[in-house]
Design an enzyme around this catalytic site. Structure first.
Site, PDB file in Angstrom:
ATOM      1  N   CYS A 169       0.682  -1.308  -0.210  1.00  0.00           N
ATOM      2  CA  CYS A 169       0.141   0.504  -0.155  1.00  0.00           C
ATOM      3  C   CYS A 169       0.525   0.573   0.014  1.00  0.00           C
ATOM      4  O   CYS A 169       1.801   1.280   1.042  1.00  0.00           O
ATOM      5  CB  CYS A 169      -0.970  -0.219   1.438  1.00  0.00           C
ATOM      6  N   ASN A 225       0.553  -3.591  -6.886  1.00  0.00           N
ATOM      7  CA  ASN A 225      -0.268  -2.435  -5.718  1.00  0.00           C
ATOM      8  C   ASN A 225      -0.730  -0.936  -6.729  1.00  0.00           C
ATOM      9  O   ASN A 225       0.551  -1.073  -7.846  1.00  0.00           O
ATOM     10  CB  ASN A 225      -0.248  -2.386  -4.502  1.00  0.00           C
ATOM     11  N   CYS A 283      -8.999   5.704 -45.439  1.00  0.00           N
ATOM     12  CA  CYS A 283      -8.000   6.461 -45.665  1.00  0.00           C
ATOM     13  C   CYS A 283      -9.253   8.136 -46.126  1.00  0.00           C
ATOM     14  O   CYS A 283      -9.690   8.258 -46.415  1.00  0.00           O
ATOM     15  CB  CYS A 283      -7.136   7.232 -46.305  1.00  0.00           C
ATOM     16  N   CYS A 323       4.659  12.067 -39.116  1.00  0.00           N
ATOM     17  CA  CYS A 323       5.691  11.382 -39.494  1.00  0.00           C
ATOM     18  C   CYS A 323       7.118  12.813 -40.135  1.00  0.00           C
ATOM     19  O   CYS A 323       8.032  12.462 -39.036  1.00  0.00           O
ATOM     20  CB  CYS A 323       5.667  11.241 -40.923  1.00  0.00           C
ATOM     21  N   CYS A 373       9.311   2.177 -38.130  1.00  0.00           N
ATOM     22  CA  CYS A 373       8.595   2.324 -36.763  1.00  0.00           C
ATOM     23  C   CYS A 373       7.641   2.203 -36.736  1.00  0.00           C
ATOM     24  O   CYS A 373       6.951   2.243 -35.101  1.00  0.00           O
ATOM     25  CB  CYS A 373       9.522   4.248 -36.854  1.00  0.00           C
TER      26      CYS A 373
END
Length: 487
Positions: free
Chosen positions: A222, A286, A428, A438, A465
């Site tokens: 906790c 927790n 799109c 980008c 990426c």
């Protein structure tokens, strides 16, 4: 229509007016199924609904902005025609037979007999009852704060909690646990305890065993205890974890489950101590120490560090579970294996599945119950059953740890190939978000034609990426085939 966005607008009303206005079905239940990942099963609740039924349901919607487009939403979902018998979700945990892997986490969702009884009757397999201690607990007001999605009230991804432990006298809580186990013998009742000294840990554990509980969880985690030497002060000290776990383990005959704190650099250090002390299982995590800045949540004008839970913490919780599951010193050493109970950001059956696939025999839910109620157990159970049916899996135990082989060290990842993003021009809408991200945050590999408003990928610049895919609001960017990098 994006069905998930529209379903998220639903207020998930108590005694839903839309369902009361519908003569042949339960549109509120169908919308809740979409909200919690069971969109393929919507037809179960609206199969007999006419368009008129759904129109009346929409007219009865009490949304504070515009009514949820119930008819369009529910007619947009393609029903799944699966008719197979749904599998049993029972699984063993610490030698205890559980009807399903879904438990209430030790917190404000399980603080008295009536609450837990209602949860059991709703279908929850067990409870880690709110932590019992021997100290006088004085809570603050307000206790909670939340990090909302774009300021949208009622929907939050982060939940700040300043509660400590049970405010009931210990004898009251142990009596509640005794009655729960007597009246619900097939359910699993686990006492969460927290002491400040060796004697207190032993006393609480023995009283829990005498009350007839199935196991005891040791709250070493906790993050907002006002007294030193309790909660995460213990969980951050591997020596104390070792000693207190051993004291309890040597004092009782029921399973002992230390609860780890995420507020530590290496969770495997205290986890290894728990293992060496012969813990039967480890639960994690927790809440995470954090700060929120809301003036409304200040206590008499002051703020403090407290614990964060909810969807935002799930990736961190999964990382902690993975670390322990991959540690051979903790898992499977000399034929002994410590089982895992996963906690942190579980809201849908898919969330729960991720913890199971990383090695958890048992998952605990808290914040989602606080937000949506015990009723979410319906979609947790049904969703996992349907997933298993689709895969042909008959036992939950077959899913435990199945994703562990997919995780390797960063040094072992394939760095000789790449996957280009693939744009679906039918999906799109020409917003240009991919080009913006980008250009300003990637490798300037997206060209955006301002006449046609269509993007394209420049292969000589793209490094794979996939930032563009992450920011696309319509899901128009997918994955091409993996190929060798250019030399």
């Amino acid at each position: 229509m994006n069905i998930y966005e529209e379903a998220s607008r639903c207020l998930l009303c108590q005694d839903a007016p839309c369902t009361k206005a519908c003569e042949q079905g339960d549109p509120s239940r169908a919308i809740r199924a979409i909200r919690f990942g069971n969109e393929k099963l919507v037809n179960r609740w609206i199969a007999d609904c006419s368009d008129g039924d759904l129109e009346r349901a929409q007219q009865a919607c009490i949304h504070y902005d515009e009514p949820v487009r119930i008819k369009e939403l529910l007619r947009s979902v393609l029903p799944d025609e699966t008719t197979e018998t749904l599998p049993d979700l029972s699984i063993d945990f610490c030698g205890l037979h559980c009807e399903n892997p879904f438990f209430l986490a030790s917190s404000s969702i399980c603080t008295n007999y009536d609450m837990v009884a209602r949860a059991f009757e709703a279908g929850w397999a067990g409870v880690y009852y709110k932590t019992i201690c021997l100290q006088d607990i004085q809570e603050v007001s307000p206790r909670f704060d939340a990090v909302h999605n774009n300021g949208q009230h009622g929907d939050f991804y982060g939940f700040r909690n300043m509660e400590q432990l049970s405010e009931n006298p210990a004898e009251v809580d142990f009596d509640i646990l005794h009655r729960l186990k007597q009246n619900y013998p097939t359910k699993i009742v686990i006492a969460s305890i927290m002491g400040q000294t060796e004697e207190q840990w032993i006393e609480l554990a023995k009283r829990a065993e005498a009350a007839g509980v199935d196991a005891v969880e040791l709250n070493f985690s906790c993050p907002q205890m006002r007294l030193a030497g309790m909660g995460s002060d213990v969980g951050q000290n591997s020596e104390l974890v070792l000693f207190y776990t051993a004291y309890v383990k040597n004092s009782v005959h029921i399973p002992v489950i230390p609860k780890m704190t995420p507020n530590i650099t290496h969770i495997n250090q205290p986890a290894l101590s728990a293992f060496l002390a012969n813990a039967d299982a480890i639960s994690a995590i927790n809440t995470i120490k954090s700060v929120t800045m809301s003036d409304e949540a200040a206590v008499s004008g002051f703020k403090t560090v407290s614990g964060l839970s909810g969807r935002a913490v799930k990736p961190i919780a999964l990382r902690c579970i993975l670390n322990m599951a991959q540690n051979s010193a903790i898992r499977g050493a000399h034929g002994k294996s410590v089982e895992l109970s996963g906690i942190g950001g579980i809201e849908t059956w898919r969330d729960a599945l991720e913890f199971i696939q990383l090695g958890c025999n048992n998952v605990q839910v808290c914040t989602a119950v606080m937000q949506y109620g015990y009723r979410i157990i319906d979609d947790l159970v049904l969703g996992l059953q349907h997933y298993m049916t689709q895969r042909g899996v008959s036992c939950v135990s077959d899913l435990v740890g199945e994703q562990l082989p997919a995780f390797v060290q960063p040094s072992d990842l394939d760095r000789q190939t790449l996957v280009y993003p693939k744009i679906d021009h039918e999906k799109c809408v020409g917003c240009g978000r991919c080009e913006i991200s980008c250009s300003d945050g990637g490798h300037q590999a997206v060209l955006f034609d301002r006449t046609t408003r269509l993007p394209c990928i420049v292969g000589t610049k793209c490094v794979g990426c996939h930032l563009c895919r992450m920011v696309c609001p319509t899901g128009a960017i997918g994955l091409a085939n993996r190929i060798p990098k250019r030399q």
